[in-house]
Design an enzyme around this catalytic site. Structure first.
Site, PDB file in Angstrom:
ATOM      1  N   HIS A 126     -64.458   1.452 -22.859  1.00 27.53           N
ATOM      2  CA  HIS A 126     -65.434   0.564 -22.202  1.00 27.53           C
ATOM      3  C   HIS A 126     -66.101   1.217 -20.987  1.00 27.53           C
ATOM      4  O   HIS A 126     -67.068   0.670 -20.453  1.00 27.53           O
ATOM      5  CB  HIS A 126     -64.769  -0.735 -21.754  1.00 27.53           C
ATOM      6  N   ASP A 163     -60.668   0.204 -32.471  1.00 26.14           N
ATOM      7  CA  ASP A 163     -60.233  -0.834 -31.528  1.00 26.14           C
ATOM      8  C   ASP A 163     -61.018  -2.117 -31.833  1.00 26.14           C
ATOM      9  O   ASP A 163     -62.165  -2.057 -32.280  1.00 26.14           O
ATOM     10  CB  ASP A 163     -60.527  -0.354 -30.108  1.00 26.14           C
ATOM     11  N   HIS A 165     -62.394  -4.141 -29.961  1.00 29.50           N
ATOM     12  CA  HIS A 165     -63.539  -4.332 -29.062  1.00 29.50           C
ATOM     13  C   HIS A 165     -64.544  -3.188 -29.254  1.00 29.50           C
ATOM     14  O   HIS A 165     -64.143  -2.050 -29.502  1.00 29.50           O
ATOM     15  CB  HIS A 165     -63.070  -4.370 -27.608  1.00 29.50           C
ATOM     16  N   ASP A 247     -55.614  -3.354 -31.346  1.00 26.37           N
ATOM     17  CA  ASP A 247     -55.696  -4.771 -31.003  1.00 26.37           C
ATOM     18  C   ASP A 247     -56.436  -5.608 -32.058  1.00 26.37           C
ATOM     19  O   ASP A 247     -56.634  -6.806 -31.863  1.00 26.37           O
ATOM     20  CB  ASP A 247     -56.320  -4.969 -29.611  1.00 26.37           C
TER      21      ASP A 247
HETATM   22 ZN    ZN Z   1     -59.641  -3.385 -27.338  1.00 27.69          ZN
END
Ligand code: ZN
Length: 310
Positions: A126, A163, A165, A247
């Protein structure tokens, strides 16, 4: 196939407090799982500290300086956004986390390891060029990709990210560079809000696979098999870097994609097959998210097992 494992105890010293999902126990549990006798062949290496020059491959000097100037006193924390913070031990932990990703690239390029796994925290995908967010301060996967070009003169480097996200930071750093490729599967809508299929980079070098909440294994596998893997194949990477977040597992509390542990073995095998065809099987994998400790440990262990071709 020799596989290197890079980690460092300093990554445990990044103290996010008692209620933060991105906690030191995440890394402890991954390393504990890798103590199983099957992992004896791993080449275990202490991660070096990243240099300022390496950080500046992906981040502007002023940002690097600003982050490294944050040195909280014992017990204090400094927040960079609502859920991204630095404690007294963060400085050392971050440098080792990025250093692990860089050293993992060196290991596979020097040829003494065929693949390398950076078991580190905090995660990085991120972190944008000049913005810490989503638990991430510097972007290890993007720095590793740019280091492969800077030091090893690799022209085409791919980062793939499973991931749950979207790796907005990795996309932000690499999307304007036609020689870099980024593919991500992620829950959508979800944090951080980016990663629509229409985001394609400057030269179709970005592939986003947005997945609806509740998607499950079949949708995940179809998206990679039908869209991202053919594009990765066509890109023909000279090095493959994996942003390995776990995740999207059905047990994870932060999202709802409902993968099974075995899906991480599947995607690892599929990525290795592409790497075998285009870059001599050279793969670097960097730990990103994963917040259910049992699922994280089992999934990361399976991922490393497959990197070892077990
Ligand atoms: Zn994540």
């Amino acid at each position: 196939m020799p596989v290197a494992l890079f980690t460092h105890p300093a990554c445990l010293g990044h103290d996010t407090g008692p209620y933060h999902p991105e906690c030191p126990d995440r890394l402890r549990r991954v390393l504990q799982a890798l103590e199983h006798p099957d992992f004896v062949p791993l080449l275990r290496e202490q991660a070096p500290e990243a240099t300022t020059a390496q950080l500046q491959l992906a981040h502007p000097p002023a940002y690097v300086e600003a982050i490294l100037d944050i040195n909280p006193a014992e017990g204090d924390v400094v927040y960079l956004d609502g859920d991204t913070l630095m404690s007294q031990g963060s400085h050392a932990g971050i440098l080792r986390a990025i250093g692990a990703a860089v050293a993992a690239v060196d290991a596979v390029m020097e040829g003494w390891a065929n693949a390398a796994f950076a078991a580190v925290r905090p995660p990085g995908h991120h972190a944008e060029r000049a913005a810490a967010m989503g638990f991430c301060l510097f972007n290890g996967a993007a720095i590793a990709a740019l280091h492969a070009r800077d030091r090893w003169k690799k022209q085409r480097v791919a980062v793939v990210d499973f991931d749950v996200h979207h790796g907005n930071g990795t996309q932000h750093i690499l999307e304007r560079d036609a020689d870099m490729f980024y593919a991500s599967s992620h829950q959508f809508p979800c944090y951080p809000g980016t990663g629509a299929a229409s985001e394609r980079g400057v030269a179709d070098n970005v592939v986003n696979l947005p997945l609806r909440p509740g998607s499950g294994s079949e949708a995940f596998r179809q998206a990679w098999e039908g869209i991202a893997l053919p594009r990765l194949e066509a890109f023909a990477p000279e090095l493959l870097i994996i942003s390995a977040g776990f995740d999207a597992h059905r047990a994870d509390p932060l999202a709802d994609i409902r993968l099974e542990t075995e899906d991480y073995g599947w995607i690892t095998d599929r990525l290795l097959a592409v790497a075998d065809r285009h870059c001599g099987g050279r793969v670097v994998s960097v730990l990103e998210g994963g917040y259910d400790l049992d699922a994280l440990a089992a999934s990361a262990a399976l991922h490393v097992r497959r990197l070892m071709r077990q």
